[in-house]
Design a protein around this motif. Sequence first.
Motif, PDB file in Angstrom:
ATOM      1  N   GLY A  44      26.371  87.876 127.404  1.00  0.00           N
ATOM      2  CA  GLY A  44      26.595  89.221 127.921  1.00  0.00           C
ATOM      3  C   GLY A  44      26.540  89.253 129.437  1.00  0.00           C
ATOM      4  O   GLY A  44      26.916  88.300 130.126  1.00  0.00           O
ATOM      5  N   LEU A  45      26.014  90.367 129.962  1.00  0.00           N
ATOM      6  CA  LEU A  45      25.919  90.541 131.416  1.00  0.00           C
ATOM      7  C   LEU A  45      25.053  89.450 132.043  1.00  0.00           C
ATOM      8  O   LEU A  45      25.352  88.931 133.121  1.00  0.00           O
ATOM      9  N   GLU A  46      23.971  89.105 131.350  1.00  0.00           N
ATOM     10  CA  GLU A  46      23.066  88.068 131.836  1.00  0.00           C
ATOM     11  C   GLU A  46      23.805  86.724 131.915  1.00  0.00           C
ATOM     12  O   GLU A  46      23.587  85.941 132.851  1.00  0.00           O
ATOM     13  N   GLY A  47      24.723  86.492 130.970  1.00  0.00           N
ATOM     14  CA  GLY A  47      25.539  85.277 130.999  1.00  0.00           C
ATOM     15  C   GLY A  47      26.451  85.258 132.217  1.00  0.00           C
ATOM     16  O   GLY A  47      26.605  84.227 132.875  1.00  0.00           O
ATOM     17  N   VAL A  48      27.038  86.418 132.522  1.00  0.00           N
ATOM     18  CA  VAL A  48      27.927  86.506 133.690  1.00  0.00           C
ATOM     19  C   VAL A  48      27.113  86.256 134.970  1.00  0.00           C
ATOM     20  O   VAL A  48      27.535  85.507 135.852  1.00  0.00           O
ATOM     21  N   LYS A  49      25.909  86.851 135.034  1.00  0.00           N
ATOM     22  CA  LYS A  49      25.077  86.710 136.244  1.00  0.00           C
ATOM     23  C   LYS A  49      24.636  85.272 136.457  1.00  0.00           C
ATOM     24  O   LYS A  49      24.655  84.760 137.564  1.00  0.00           O
ATOM     25  N   THR A  50      24.204  84.606 135.398  1.00  0.00           N
ATOM     26  CA  THR A  50      23.578  83.294 135.586  1.00  0.00           C
ATOM     27  C   THR A  50      24.520  82.121 135.314  1.00  0.00           C
ATOM     28  O   THR A  50      24.269  81.023 135.777  1.00  0.00           O
ATOM     29  N   ALA A  51      25.614  82.355 134.565  1.00  0.00           N
ATOM     30  CA  ALA A  51      26.495  81.221 134.245  1.00  0.00           C
ATOM     31  C   ALA A  51      27.969  81.581 134.399  1.00  0.00           C
ATOM     32  O   ALA A  51      28.832  80.833 133.965  1.00  0.00           O
ATOM     33  N   ALA A  52      28.234  82.752 135.009  1.00  0.00           N
ATOM     34  CA  ALA A  52      29.605  83.216 135.247  1.00  0.00           C
ATOM     35  C   ALA A  52      30.446  83.260 133.964  1.00  0.00           C
ATOM     36  O   ALA A  52      31.654  83.065 133.994  1.00  0.00           O
ATOM     37  N   ASP A  53      29.780  83.509 132.847  1.00  0.00           N
ATOM     38  CA  ASP A  53      30.495  83.558 131.563  1.00  0.00           C
ATOM     39  C   ASP A  53      29.668  84.415 130.592  1.00  0.00           C
ATOM     40  O   ASP A  53      28.478  84.156 130.404  1.00  0.00           O
ATOM     41  N   PRO A  54      30.271  85.453 129.976  1.00  0.00           N
ATOM     42  CA  PRO A  54      29.493  86.270 129.022  1.00  0.00           C
ATOM     43  C   PRO A  54      29.125  85.525 127.739  1.00  0.00           C
ATOM     44  O   PRO A  54      28.290  85.996 126.976  1.00  0.00           O
ATOM     45  N   LEU A  55      29.765  84.380 127.526  1.00  0.00           N
ATOM     46  CA  LEU A  55      29.359  83.561 126.375  1.00  0.00           C
ATOM     47  C   LEU A  55      29.442  82.084 126.801  1.00  0.00           C
ATOM     48  O   LEU A  55      30.405  81.378 126.485  1.00  0.00           O
ATOM     49  N   PRO A  56      28.427  81.608 127.546  1.00  0.00           N
ATOM     50  CA  PRO A  56      28.493  80.257 128.106  1.00  0.00           C
ATOM     51  C   PRO A  56      28.563  79.185 127.013  1.00  0.00           C
ATOM     52  O   PRO A  56      28.001  79.363 125.920  1.00  0.00           O
ATOM     53  N   PRO A  57      29.242  78.067 127.314  1.00  0.00           N
ATOM     54  CA  PRO A  57      29.405  77.004 126.315  1.00  0.00           C
ATOM     55  C   PRO A  57      28.071  76.507 125.749  1.00  0.00           C
ATOM     56  O   PRO A  57      28.000  76.179 124.562  1.00  0.00           O
ATOM     57  N   ASP A  58      26.987  76.466 126.573  1.00  0.00           N
ATOM     58  CA  ASP A  58      25.744  75.934 126.000  1.00  0.00           C
ATOM     59  C   ASP A  58      25.087  76.928 125.034  1.00  0.00           C
ATOM     60  O   ASP A  58      24.305  76.532 124.167  1.00  0.00           O
ATOM     61  N   THR A  59      25.437  78.209 125.156  1.00  0.00           N
ATOM     62  CA  THR A  59      24.957  79.183 124.164  1.00  0.00           C
ATOM     63  C   THR A  59      25.671  78.935 122.827  1.00  0.00           C
ATOM     64  O   THR A  59      25.042  78.905 121.757  1.00  0.00           O
ATOM     65  N   ILE A  60      26.978  78.717 122.914  1.00  0.00           N
ATOM     66  CA  ILE A  60      27.751  78.424 121.701  1.00  0.00           C
ATOM     67  C   ILE A  60      27.254  77.116 121.070  1.00  0.00           C
ATOM     68  O   ILE A  60      27.037  77.040 119.853  1.00  0.00           O
ATOM     69  N   ALA A  61      27.007  76.116 121.925  1.00  0.00           N
ATOM     70  CA  ALA A  61      26.558  74.807 121.412  1.00  0.00           C
ATOM     71  C   ALA A  61      25.202  74.945 120.716  1.00  0.00           C
ATOM     72  O   ALA A  61      24.951  74.309 119.682  1.00  0.00           O
ATOM     73  N   SER A  62      24.330  75.783 121.288  1.00  0.00           N
ATOM     74  CA  SER A  62      23.012  75.977 120.682  1.00  0.00           C
ATOM     75  C   SER A  62      23.141  76.569 119.276  1.00  0.00           C
ATOM     76  O   SER A  62      22.523  76.090 118.319  1.00  0.00           O
ATOM     77  N   ILE A  63      23.987  77.596 119.140  1.00  0.00           N
ATOM     78  CA  ILE A  63      24.142  78.230 117.814  1.00  0.00           C
ATOM     79  C   ILE A  63      24.833  77.265 116.841  1.00  0.00           C
ATOM     80  O   ILE A  63      24.504  77.219 115.655  1.00  0.00           O
ATOM     81  N   ARG A  64      25.751  76.457 117.387  1.00  0.00           N
ATOM     82  CA  ARG A  64      26.405  75.481 116.506  1.00  0.00           C
ATOM     83  C   ARG A  64      25.358  74.516 115.936  1.00  0.00           C
ATOM     84  O   ARG A  64      25.440  74.080 114.796  1.00  0.00           O
ATOM     85  N   ARG A  65      24.348  74.205 116.753  1.00  0.00           N
ATOM     86  CA  ARG A  65      23.307  73.261 116.310  1.00  0.00           C
ATOM     87  C   ARG A  65      22.328  73.940 115.344  1.00  0.00           C
ATOM     88  O   ARG A  65      22.008  73.408 114.292  1.00  0.00           O
TER      89      ARG A  65
END
Length: 345
Positions: A44-65
């Motif tokens: 979300g917004l926090e993703g945009v602020k800290t990783a310039a992406d509302p759904l950063p790849p490492d968030t997706i990777a974490s859920i995939r795991r």
Amino acid sequence: MPIQQSIPATLIPGDGIGPEIVDATLKVLDALGAPFQWDQRVAGLEGVKTAADPLPPDTIASIRRTRLALKGPLETPSGGGYRSSNVRLREEFKLFANLRPARTLIPGGRFDNIDLVVVRENLEGLYIGHEHYIQIDADPHAVAMATGVNTRQGSRRLLEFAFDHAVATGRKKVAIVHKANIMKALTGIFLETGLELYERKYRGKFALDTVIIDACAMKLVLNPWQFDVLVTTNLFGDILSDLVAGLVGGLGMTPGANIGLDAAIFEAVHGSAPDIAGKGIANPTAILLAAAMMLEHCKLPELAVRLREALHQTLNIDNIRTGDLGGRASSAEFTNALVGRIANA
Ligand code: NAD
């Protein structure tokens, strides 16, 4: 007692009141001894602020795991062409079922003793985003068009999920909600698939009813107790699940689960409440109820029962409630009371 293995799970505190209500939830889950091993990520917004992406790849990777997540509300930044992180998560993990129970938690409201479940198809229908305009003369938006797509396979897996859920939770009735009298193909396929599936696999396990969406909305307001489980397509499910949330006191009391073959994501139905963020007054009940659903999903139903019982005691016996429920407790006071109830149970 057997040693409980830890369960890896992704934690997304989210935006606005998200971090406050997620923090309260962690305290309560700790008090219960829930064995989650959290991997905290942003979106979300926090993703945009800290990783310039509302759904950063490492968030997706974490859920995939982990294949399991507890998520606070996410804001989609306006401008910048960002797509909703919630929709992207549903698509990424093929979370085809949205499960929204609505149960009366505080008696004495306009409708009492409500215990309903809406199962909404989450990926198909009119929400697939195939929309366009046709220009006529100088008006580029003279005609607006949207295409809905429901597939036999998508309808069947959702209906099967809803029917299995009804059987597993001892529900007596399921209603398929549709508009097949008008949208004969688009919602006809859903109705037809449901009737066929019931005859083939589920007859005798619960009663099946079919109801047209407009009549269903009226019946839910006149006599919601006539329903048990409602299963329906994407757009109707979106509307009906908010309607049933209204029957139990609004979005602040309603949890939701997005479930697919690859992952399950649990959340409160409400948004990030920017108007009260940071004030310490948010009500964590909805996300706590989502955590209870997550415990059930992880085959820890006895912890879910203890959590719901402690919520009931805190709200109805101790009368400790946050401002949105007419009380005066801060989020921290409410959480401490809840933890006290769990500790002393
Ligand atoms: P909202 O649900 O955030 O707030 C509506 C009203 O309800 C506000 O007055 C708010 O203060 C109150 N409220 C909501 N949750 C509360 C709680 N737990 N305790 C006390 N009061 C609570 O809806 P909105 O204002 O339309 O949306 C705000 C943002 O949230 C938007 O950016 C929206 O896109 C996003 N949103 C996210 C999700 C999600 O991530 N699942 C869902 C809905 C909205």
